[in-house]
Enzyme design. Structure first.
Site, short mmCIF file in Angstrom:
data_model
loop_
_atom_site.label_atom_id
_atom_site.label_comp_id
_atom_site.label_asym_id
_atom_site.label_seq_id
_atom_site.Cartn_x
_atom_site.Cartn_y
_atom_site.Cartn_z
N ASN A 11 29.13 41.97 40.26
CA ASN A 11 30.30 42.63 40.83
C ASN A 11 30.96 43.43 39.72
O ASN A 11 31.71 42.88 38.92
CB ASN A 11 31.26 41.57 41.41
CG ASN A 11 32.55 42.20 41.90
OD1 ASN A 11 32.64 43.42 42.04
ND2 ASN A 11 33.55 41.37 42.17
N LYS A 13 33.21 45.64 39.84
CA LYS A 13 34.64 45.97 40.03
C LYS A 13 34.85 47.46 39.70
O LYS A 13 33.97 48.26 39.95
CB LYS A 13 35.53 45.07 39.20
CG LYS A 13 35.16 43.59 39.39
CD LYS A 13 36.18 42.65 38.86
CE LYS A 13 35.68 41.22 39.10
NZ LYS A 13 36.72 40.23 38.96
N HIS A 100 37.09 39.80 48.91
CA HIS A 100 37.34 39.42 47.51
C HIS A 100 38.84 39.19 47.29
O HIS A 100 39.67 39.93 47.84
CB HIS A 100 36.82 40.51 46.57
CG HIS A 100 36.76 40.06 45.15
ND1 HIS A 100 37.88 39.94 44.37
CD2 HIS A 100 35.72 39.63 44.39
CE1 HIS A 100 37.53 39.47 43.18
NE2 HIS A 100 36.22 39.28 43.16
N GLU A 102 40.74 39.90 44.96
CA GLU A 102 41.49 41.03 44.43
C GLU A 102 41.91 41.98 45.56
O GLU A 102 42.93 42.66 45.45
CB GLU A 102 40.66 41.76 43.35
CG GLU A 102 40.64 40.96 42.05
CD GLU A 102 39.44 41.22 41.16
OE1 GLU A 102 38.67 42.16 41.41
OE2 GLU A 102 39.26 40.45 40.19
N GLU A 169 34.80 31.53 45.42
CA GLU A 169 35.40 32.00 44.18
C GLU A 169 36.84 31.50 44.09
O GLU A 169 37.74 32.13 44.67
CB GLU A 169 35.41 33.53 44.13
CG GLU A 169 34.05 34.19 44.15
CD GLU A 169 34.08 35.57 43.50
OE1 GLU A 169 33.32 35.79 42.56
OE2 GLU A 169 34.88 36.41 43.92
N GLY A 175 38.07 35.76 36.16
CA GLY A 175 38.51 36.48 34.96
C GLY A 175 39.38 35.66 34.02
O GLY A 175 40.10 36.23 33.19
N SER A 213 34.28 33.44 36.33
CA SER A 213 34.05 33.18 34.91
C SER A 213 32.67 32.63 34.58
O SER A 213 32.53 31.85 33.63
CB SER A 213 35.14 32.25 34.36
OG SER A 213 36.40 32.89 34.42
P1 PGA Z 1 34.51 37.12 36.78
O1 PGA Z 1 34.68 37.75 38.23
O2 PGA Z 1 33.05 36.72 36.64
O3 PGA Z 1 34.89 38.24 35.84
O4 PGA Z 1 35.41 35.95 36.69
C1 PGA Z 1 34.00 37.24 39.34
C2 PGA Z 1 34.37 38.02 40.57
O5 PGA Z 1 35.50 38.52 40.66
O6 PGA Z 1 33.55 38.16 41.49
#
Ligand code: PGA
Length: 252
Positions: A11, A13, A100, A102, A169, A175, A213
């Site tokens: 992903n 982003k 997601h 976000e 998640e 993150g 993460s």
């Molecule tokens: P990350 O993000 O691996 O940077 O924690 C995972 C995600 O948002 O799918």
């Protein structure tokens, strides 16, 4: 070591330009060289701006392309700045991340996510449907009820469940370099699989990814949990070395 199919889904982003194709190229070179045959599916979910360009360049069958969101309206419409599932399908998208955290944080509700899933399924896209609790939910002992609600309110009985992969998640893990305790994670994954079967009265367990993460140092912890079908990888997928090391270390 498992010989079950495992997903490694990048992903990206809001990351990447045309030159970032080298990350896909290097990953492909690694997959071609690999001697130990393990069934795996590699998907790069990249920004809309890169799908068409990358699609033309990817020769490998080992790598698929995905998008990271879409508008809930399926075709053209008066939605300034938005992209529909049919537009994504036409330029080569195979998978799509929906729900997601976000995007939920920007106001996306379970109802909107349901419409996005419906329009993406209509376009024959494969769905990566994200669910996860916040730290507050976790502290208040609400993890299971939050996950159940997200599943129940975003999926419909009539949806083709074979085209939907769940991604667990935890919001507090994205993150942050924080990951769940493995025994807790295993319980949650098992709960989701069982609950999903019960809610939709199917006899098949859904596929579930873990995301939050994940990196090359902690991947071995996750590989001990057989119920996890793969990973949704954010920042560590923005480097070919880090991404490839995750795959390598998973099978070590
Ligand atoms: P990350 O993000 O691996 O940077 O924690 C995972 C995600 O948002 O799918």
């Amino acid at each position: 070591m498992t010989n079950k199919l495992r997903y490694f889904i990048a992903n990206w982003k809001m990351f990447g330009d045309f030159s970032s194709f080298r990350i896909i190229q290097k990953t492909n070179q690694y997959l071609n060289k690999e001697k130990n045959f393990n069934k795996k599916k590699i998907v790069f979910c990249v920004p809309y701006t890169l799908i068409h360009f990358f699609k033309k360049k990817i020769k490998s069958k080992l790598i698929s392309l995905g998008s990271q969101n879409c508008h809930h309206h399926e075709n053209f419409g008066p939605f300034t700045g938005s992209i529909s599932a049919s537009m994504l399908k036409k330029i080569g998208t195979e998978y799509i991340i929906l729900g997601h955290s976000e995007n939920r944080a920007e106001g996306e509700t379970n109802q909107i996510i349901k419409k996005k899933i419906a329009s993406s399924l209509n376009q024959k896209l494969k769905i990566i449907f994200c669910i996860g609790e916040t730290y507050k939910d976790k502290r208040n002992g609400k993890t299971f009820s939050v996950l159940r609600k997200q599943i129940k309110n975003s999926l419909e009985k009539k949806f083709d469940k074979n085209k939907i992969i769940l991604a667990y998640e935890p919001v507090w893990s994205i993150g942050t370099n924080k990951i769940p305790k493995m025994n807790e994670l295993q319980d949650i994954i098992k709960f989701i699989k069982k609950d999903f079967k019960k809610i939709f009265k199917t006899n098949k367990f859904p596929k579930i990814l873990y995301g939050g993460s994940v990196n090359h140092k902690n991947i071995h912890l996750f590989s001990a949990i057989n119920e996890i079908d793969g990973f949704l990888i954010g920042s560590a997928s923005q480097s070919s070395k880090k991404f490839i090391d995750i795959i390598k270390n998973y099978y070590k």
